[in-house]
Design a protein around this motif. Structure first.
Motif, PDB file in Angstrom:
ATOM      1  N   ILE A 180      27.832   5.620  77.493  1.00 59.81           N
ATOM      2  CA  ILE A 180      28.592   4.768  78.408  1.00 59.81           C
ATOM      3  C   ILE A 180      29.402   3.844  77.512  1.00 59.81           C
ATOM      4  O   ILE A 180      28.857   2.916  76.900  1.00 59.81           O
ATOM      5  N   LEU A 181      30.708   4.092  77.378  1.00 63.14           N
ATOM      6  CA  LEU A 181      31.511   3.423  76.355  1.00 63.14           C
ATOM      7  C   LEU A 181      31.802   1.964  76.658  1.00 63.14           C
ATOM      8  O   LEU A 181      32.154   1.205  75.761  1.00 63.14           O
ATOM      9  N   LYS A 182      31.689   1.559  77.910  1.00 62.57           N
ATOM     10  CA  LYS A 182      31.910   0.159  78.275  1.00 62.57           C
ATOM     11  C   LYS A 182      30.714  -0.359  79.066  1.00 62.57           C
ATOM     12  O   LYS A 182      30.790  -0.594  80.271  1.00 62.57           O
ATOM     13  N   PRO A 183      29.572  -0.532  78.362  1.00 63.76           N
ATOM     14  CA  PRO A 183      28.359  -0.958  79.066  1.00 63.76           C
ATOM     15  C   PRO A 183      28.444  -2.413  79.495  1.00 63.76           C
ATOM     16  O   PRO A 183      29.161  -3.218  78.909  1.00 63.76           O
ATOM     17  N   ALA A 184      27.682  -2.744  80.517  1.00 66.81           N
ATOM     18  CA  ALA A 184      27.634  -4.131  80.997  1.00 66.81           C
ATOM     19  C   ALA A 184      26.896  -5.026  80.011  1.00 66.81           C
ATOM     20  O   ALA A 184      27.174  -6.216  79.910  1.00 66.81           O
ATOM     21  N   VAL A 185      25.948  -4.437  79.275  1.00 67.40           N
ATOM     22  CA  VAL A 185      25.166  -5.188  78.301  1.00 67.40           C
ATOM     23  C   VAL A 185      25.375  -4.569  76.931  1.00 67.40           C
ATOM     24  O   VAL A 185      25.290  -3.347  76.775  1.00 67.40           O
ATOM     25  N   ALA A 186      25.659  -5.374  75.909  1.00 65.91           N
ATOM     26  CA  ALA A 186      25.871  -4.873  74.561  1.00 65.91           C
ATOM     27  C   ALA A 186      24.550  -4.428  73.945  1.00 65.91           C
ATOM     28  O   ALA A 186      23.546  -5.130  74.036  1.00 65.91           O
ATOM     29  N   VAL A 187      24.552  -3.245  73.342  1.00 64.86           N
ATOM     30  CA  VAL A 187      23.380  -2.728  72.640  1.00 64.86           C
ATOM     31  C   VAL A 187      23.841  -2.180  71.302  1.00 64.86           C
ATOM     32  O   VAL A 187      25.035  -2.075  71.034  1.00 64.86           O
ATOM     33  N   ASN A 188      22.896  -1.818  70.433  1.00 63.48           N
ATOM     34  CA  ASN A 188      23.227  -1.219  69.148  1.00 63.48           C
ATOM     35  C   ASN A 188      23.535   0.252  69.368  1.00 63.48           C
ATOM     36  O   ASN A 188      22.650   1.095  69.396  1.00 63.48           O
ATOM     37  N   GLY A 189      24.829   0.566  69.501  1.00 64.50           N
ATOM     38  CA  GLY A 189      25.226   1.907  69.917  1.00 64.50           C
ATOM     39  C   GLY A 189      25.697   1.847  71.355  1.00 64.50           C
ATOM     40  O   GLY A 189      26.356   0.883  71.766  1.00 64.50           O
ATOM     41  N   PHE A 190      25.332   2.840  72.137  1.00 64.78           N
ATOM     42  CA  PHE A 190      25.730   2.883  73.540  1.00 64.78           C
ATOM     43  C   PHE A 190      24.562   3.376  74.393  1.00 64.78           C
ATOM     44  O   PHE A 190      23.807   4.252  73.969  1.00 64.78           O
ATOM     45  N   PRO A 191      24.415   2.829  75.604  1.00 63.31           N
ATOM     46  CA  PRO A 191      23.400   3.359  76.519  1.00 63.31           C
ATOM     47  C   PRO A 191      23.799   4.740  77.020  1.00 63.31           C
ATOM     48  O   PRO A 191      24.938   5.176  76.841  1.00 63.31           O
ATOM     49  N   CYS A 192      22.858   5.427  77.644  1.00 58.71           N
ATOM     50  CA  CYS A 192      23.074   6.810  78.068  1.00 58.71           C
ATOM     51  C   CYS A 192      23.508   6.909  79.526  1.00 58.71           C
ATOM     52  O   CYS A 192      23.013   6.171  80.384  1.00 58.71           O
ATOM     53  N   LYS A 193      24.401   7.851  79.789  1.00 58.58           N
ATOM     54  CA  LYS A 193      24.720   8.201  81.162  1.00 58.58           C
ATOM     55  C   LYS A 193      23.543   8.950  81.791  1.00 58.58           C
ATOM     56  O   LYS A 193      22.749   9.593  81.089  1.00 58.58           O
ATOM     57  N   ASN A 194      23.476   8.894  83.102  1.00 64.22           N
ATOM     58  CA  ASN A 194      22.490   9.708  83.813  1.00 64.22           C
ATOM     59  C   ASN A 194      22.814  11.173  83.584  1.00 64.22           C
ATOM     60  O   ASN A 194      23.968  11.587  83.588  1.00 64.22           O
ATOM     61  N   ILE A 195      21.789  11.988  83.372  1.00 66.79           N
ATOM     62  CA  ILE A 195      21.980  13.406  83.075  1.00 66.79           C
ATOM     63  C   ILE A 195      22.784  14.111  84.164  1.00 66.79           C
ATOM     64  O   ILE A 195      23.495  15.084  83.905  1.00 66.79           O
ATOM     65  N   THR A 196      22.714  13.592  85.385  1.00 67.44           N
ATOM     66  CA  THR A 196      23.454  14.229  86.491  1.00 67.44           C
ATOM     67  C   THR A 196      24.940  13.896  86.448  1.00 67.44           C
ATOM     68  O   THR A 196      25.729  14.503  87.184  1.00 67.44           O
ATOM     69  N   ASP A 197      25.337  12.949  85.588  1.00 67.22           N
ATOM     70  CA  ASP A 197      26.736  12.520  85.535  1.00 67.22           C
ATOM     71  C   ASP A 197      27.492  13.067  84.331  1.00 67.22           C
ATOM     72  O   ASP A 197      28.622  12.660  84.064  1.00 67.22           O
ATOM     73  N   ILE A 198      26.886  13.994  83.586  1.00 71.40           N
ATOM     74  CA  ILE A 198      27.554  14.502  82.392  1.00 71.40           C
ATOM     75  C   ILE A 198      27.943  15.966  82.571  1.00 71.40           C
ATOM     76  O   ILE A 198      27.432  16.664  83.445  1.00 71.40           O
ATOM     77  N   SER A 199      28.888  16.399  81.728  1.00 69.58           N
ATOM     78  CA  SER A 199      29.357  17.786  81.781  1.00 69.58           C
ATOM     79  C   SER A 199      29.699  18.247  80.382  1.00 69.58           C
ATOM     80  O   SER A 199      29.648  17.465  79.405  1.00 69.58           O
ATOM     81  N   ALA A 200      30.116  19.505  80.247  1.00 69.77           N
ATOM     82  CA  ALA A 200      30.492  20.053  78.946  1.00 69.77           C
ATOM     83  C   ALA A 200      31.645  19.282  78.319  1.00 69.77           C
ATOM     84  O   ALA A 200      31.764  19.207  77.086  1.00 69.77           O
ATOM     85  N   ASN A 201      32.507  18.695  79.140  1.00 73.49           N
ATOM     86  CA  ASN A 201      33.648  17.946  78.612  1.00 73.49           C
ATOM     87  C   ASN A 201      33.229  16.732  77.793  1.00 73.49           C
ATOM     88  O   ASN A 201      33.996  16.250  76.957  1.00 73.49           O
ATOM     89  N   ASN A 202      32.014  16.212  78.036  1.00 69.87           N
ATOM     90  CA  ASN A 202      31.519  15.080  77.252  1.00 69.87           C
ATOM     91  C   ASN A 202      31.217  15.463  75.806  1.00 69.87           C
ATOM     92  O   ASN A 202      31.006  14.589  74.967  1.00 69.87           O
ATOM     93  N   PHE A 203      31.185  16.774  75.513  1.00 74.15           N
ATOM     94  CA  PHE A 203      30.866  17.266  74.178  1.00 74.15           C
ATOM     95  C   PHE A 203      32.051  17.995  73.546  1.00 74.15           C
ATOM     96  O   PHE A 203      31.893  18.718  72.564  1.00 74.15           O
ATOM     97  N   PHE A 204      33.247  17.789  74.101  1.00 74.13           N
ATOM     98  CA  PHE A 204      34.439  18.549  73.697  1.00 74.13           C
ATOM     99  C   PHE A 204      35.573  17.611  73.312  1.00 74.13           C
ATOM    100  O   PHE A 204      35.745  16.544  73.896  1.00 74.13           O
ATOM    101  N   PHE A 205      36.360  18.033  72.295  1.00 75.57           N
ATOM    102  CA  PHE A 205      37.535  17.268  71.879  1.00 75.57           C
ATOM    103  C   PHE A 205      38.515  18.214  71.206  1.00 75.57           C
ATOM    104  O   PHE A 205      38.143  18.976  70.311  1.00 75.57           O
ATOM    105  N   ALA A 206      39.777  18.206  71.653  1.00 72.19           N
ATOM    106  CA  ALA A 206      40.792  19.110  71.109  1.00 72.19           C
ATOM    107  C   ALA A 206      41.772  18.387  70.193  1.00 72.19           C
ATOM    108  O   ALA A 206      42.779  18.969  69.776  1.00 72.19           O
TER     109      ALA A 206
END
Length: 221
Positions: free
Chosen positions: A37-63
């Motif tokens: 989650i690139l713009k989390p409400a709370v700052a953490v070391n790194g980034f918090p995780c999206k819910n598994i139901t909200d992700i897709s193959a596009n989250n692992f792809f870059f052209a």
């Protein structure tokens, strides 16, 4: 004076802190993926995780590394990042990439990556590359297409295209977000600015020259 009870309490607290630090010092992932989650409400070391139901193959792809980047700038270089900001699926995986394109004479100036070792693979052209260790010894070499060079984590390094044709590399990092700090920008273009006297004494130059360098590196209106 401290009593036996007080000493016992201090020792107990120290042991609890030590045990807690061990518990939370697990470098391994505790789930299959952790899409950022690139713009989390709370700052953490790194980034918090999206819910598994909200992700897709596009989250692992870059052209974005397919095409050469534009090098029509003062340094003749273009760095195209492929880190967690471009690929949220890299979160917690400890790797990222970049494509660096160089015009003839193009320079990727002295800089450091505070969080990663870098390995470059030359796609085209020929480069002079090098890094300086903490004893101020330079390790430099000319590398060409198909060859590899490594820049250890946190050490000052550079690449320059001394050839007459463009060059390009693919860089790999053992961090999802290696960070980049260019030495000249850090010293002469910081905000707020470093005092001229500090820089003049460091480089044994006059304050007028310091001002000139700051002007050349600063934002142009």
């Amino acid at each position: 004076m401290a009593t036996i009870r007080d000493l016992g309490l201090v020792i107990g607290l120290m042991m609890a802190f030590f045990m807690a630090s061990i518990v939370f010092a697990d470098p391994d992932m505790l789930q299959d993926v952790c899409v950022a989650i690139l713009k989390p409400a709370v700052a953490v070391n790194g980034f918090p995780c999206k819910n598994i139901t909200d992700i897709s193959a596009n989250n692992f792809f870059f052209a974005g590394l397919v095409k050469p980047g534009l090098t029509n700038n003062a340094l003749g270089v273009n760095v195209t990042q492929a880190n967690v900001n471009q690929i949220p699926g890299l979160n917690t995986l400890g790797v990222s990439m970049a494509r660096i394109d160089y015009a003839p004479g193009g320079l990727n100036p002295p800089h450091v990556h505070p969080r990663a070792t870098e390995i470059v693979f030359v796609l085209t052209g020929e480069l002079n590359v090098g890094f300086v260790n903490t004893d101020n010894k330079l390790f430099s070499k000319t590398i060409k297409a198909g060859e590899v060079f490594i820049f250890p984590r946190g050490l000052l390094h550079f690449q320059i295209n001394n050839g007459k044709v463009p060059a390009a590399v693919i860089a790999g990092f053992n961090s999802q977000f290696p960070g980049t700090q260019r030495v000249a920008d850090a010293l002469f273009a910081s905000s707020p600015k470093i005092d001229n006297g500090v820089l003049a004494k460091t480089f044994k130059i006059g304050t007028n020259l310091v001002e000139e360098i700051k002007f050349n590196l600063g934002p142009k209106m």
